[in-house]
Design a protein around this motif. Sequence first.
Motif, PDB file in Angstrom:
ATOM      1  N   HIS A 177       0.817  -1.211   0.000  1.00 45.28           N
ATOM      2  CA  HIS A 177       0.000   0.000   0.000  1.00 45.28           C
ATOM      3  C   HIS A 177       0.855   1.267   0.000  1.00 45.28           C
ATOM      4  O   HIS A 177       0.321   2.377   0.109  1.00 45.28           O
ATOM      5  N   MET A 178       2.182   1.094  -0.153  1.00 46.07           N
ATOM      6  CA  MET A 178       3.089   2.237  -0.260  1.00 46.07           C
ATOM      7  C   MET A 178       3.835   2.149  -1.583  1.00 46.07           C
ATOM      8  O   MET A 178       3.896   1.085  -2.211  1.00 46.07           O
ATOM      9  N   CYS A 179       4.400   3.272  -2.016  1.00 44.58           N
ATOM     10  CA  CYS A 179       5.112   3.268  -3.286  1.00 44.58           C
ATOM     11  C   CYS A 179       6.372   4.130  -3.200  1.00 44.58           C
ATOM     12  O   CYS A 179       6.532   4.917  -2.258  1.00 44.58           O
ATOM     13  N   TRP A 180       7.269   3.949  -4.175  1.00 45.10           N
ATOM     14  CA  TRP A 180       8.491   4.746  -4.308  1.00 45.10           C
ATOM     15  C   TRP A 180       8.407   5.549  -5.595  1.00 45.10           C
ATOM     16  O   TRP A 180       8.216   4.978  -6.677  1.00 45.10           O
ATOM     17  N   GLN A 181       8.553   6.868  -5.482  1.00 49.53           N
ATOM     18  CA  GLN A 181       8.451   7.723  -6.661  1.00 49.53           C
ATOM     19  C   GLN A 181       9.656   7.560  -7.581  1.00 49.53           C
ATOM     20  O   GLN A 181      10.762   7.245  -7.135  1.00 49.53           O
ATOM     21  N   VAL A 182       9.425   7.792  -8.889  1.00 44.60           N
ATOM     22  CA  VAL A 182      10.493   7.658  -9.883  1.00 44.60           C
ATOM     23  C   VAL A 182      10.694   8.990 -10.603  1.00 44.60           C
ATOM     24  O   VAL A 182       9.746   9.763 -10.800  1.00 44.60           O
ATOM     25  N   PHE A 183      11.948   9.233 -11.014  1.00 47.02           N
ATOM     26  CA  PHE A 183      12.352  10.511 -11.604  1.00 47.02           C
ATOM     27  C   PHE A 183      13.303  10.258 -12.778  1.00 47.02           C
ATOM     28  O   PHE A 183      13.953   9.209 -12.847  1.00 47.02           O
TER      29      PHE A 183
END
Length: 438
Positions: A338-344
């Motif tokens: 239910h959590m995520c890691w942002q991408v750039f």
Amino acid sequence: MPILLFLLDTSASMNQRTYLGTTYLDVAKGAVEVFMKLRARDPASRGDRYMLVTFDEPPYGVKAGWKENHATFMCELKNLQASGLTTLGHALRTAFDLLNLNRLVSGIDNYGQGRNPFFLEPSVIITITDGNKLTHSSGVPDELHLPLNSPLAGSELTKEPFRWDQRLFALVLRLPGASAPDSEQLGSVPTDESAITQMCEVTGGRSYCVRTQRMLNQCLESLVQKVQSGVVLHFEKTGPDPIAVEGEVCPNAWHSCHKLIYVRPNPKTGVPVGHWPIPESFWPDQNSPTLPPRSAHPLVRFSCVDCEPMVIEKLPFDKYELEPSPLTQYILERKSPHMCWQVFVSNSGKQTDLGQPFGYLKASTTLTCVNLFVMPYNYPVLLPLLDDLFKVHKLKPNLKWRQAFELYLKTTPPYYLLVTKRPSVCSSLKYQSACCGQ
């Protein structure tokens, strides 16, 4: 429509005989035929295109390309003979140039306007060689070098000779000639130590060190599974590591990896569908006469700061499953669906070095795979604005909302505005007239 390009070593050393009584070139030809039979079991293989390239001097190395049919491919394969030098570098360049022949005309690479994973021509290059010393008319080079110059228009727009939907695999034949090898252990086939291995890994593929006929059959079964619709990304961690979970073993292999994201075709049309690009690693300059060259694989940086996934009802997003890797294993072991890691993508924004997030990595709710969600650029700012537009302003925004939206547009790469005008996006958003003043 997958493209399967076989690059066969036809140097003189392929005439050496194996313990089976056949030459290496015979083994290579047989391997191609077995692969085709295995591949034919998959209904998706009906759209396959086969190509054949050898180590012959250009332009004679291309035996079956874009114009030749399947019968020509089989005839050319049957008639191959081994003579000459091990010019692997030139042969690889010929193979990549053949695959890239029509890309600039088709616009599939979308230079300067973001990278669309759903614009792809999935290609697998399978090299079959004996792994002997590289030879050239000017000597015996120690390392594998591909010619830098290419006759193709637009080749200067990508730093490498390959593209993100092209992967190289190598079957390096190490079958002994005198006697059958000792009984072998079942298990994974090791990579080879020849010059081509590093090139395979750079493209997202691998090499196989083949010592027996049984190992060869095992490798062919493995290669058939590698024919997937997808593109290779270079994922790399940015910022500090996450807080370790209890009992976690944390080798750093997950910090950086070249891996495929699967781009599934639409079941109804057979064609991949998507909405949003992966941003370019530069801010477009309308006054520049040329585009900066891009790397074949986008460098996607991920931050290990836990965030809540964001979606809103009327905004389309794209979802791609990641090929299993140390990164996917690490995310799944954390058991945080239910959590995520942002991408750039670095330098994609107008001012900030890291750029703004264009999506996130998230484990599936069943913890069976990891998905890359691709969203509009700087979605944490855009999504609340759109939510207010629909729910608060009822598609009639006030001056404050318009000013906030104008500020968002100024920090978003201009090619994203072209995306919002696509019918598939506009029909979902239903806000173009409200926010664009049309």
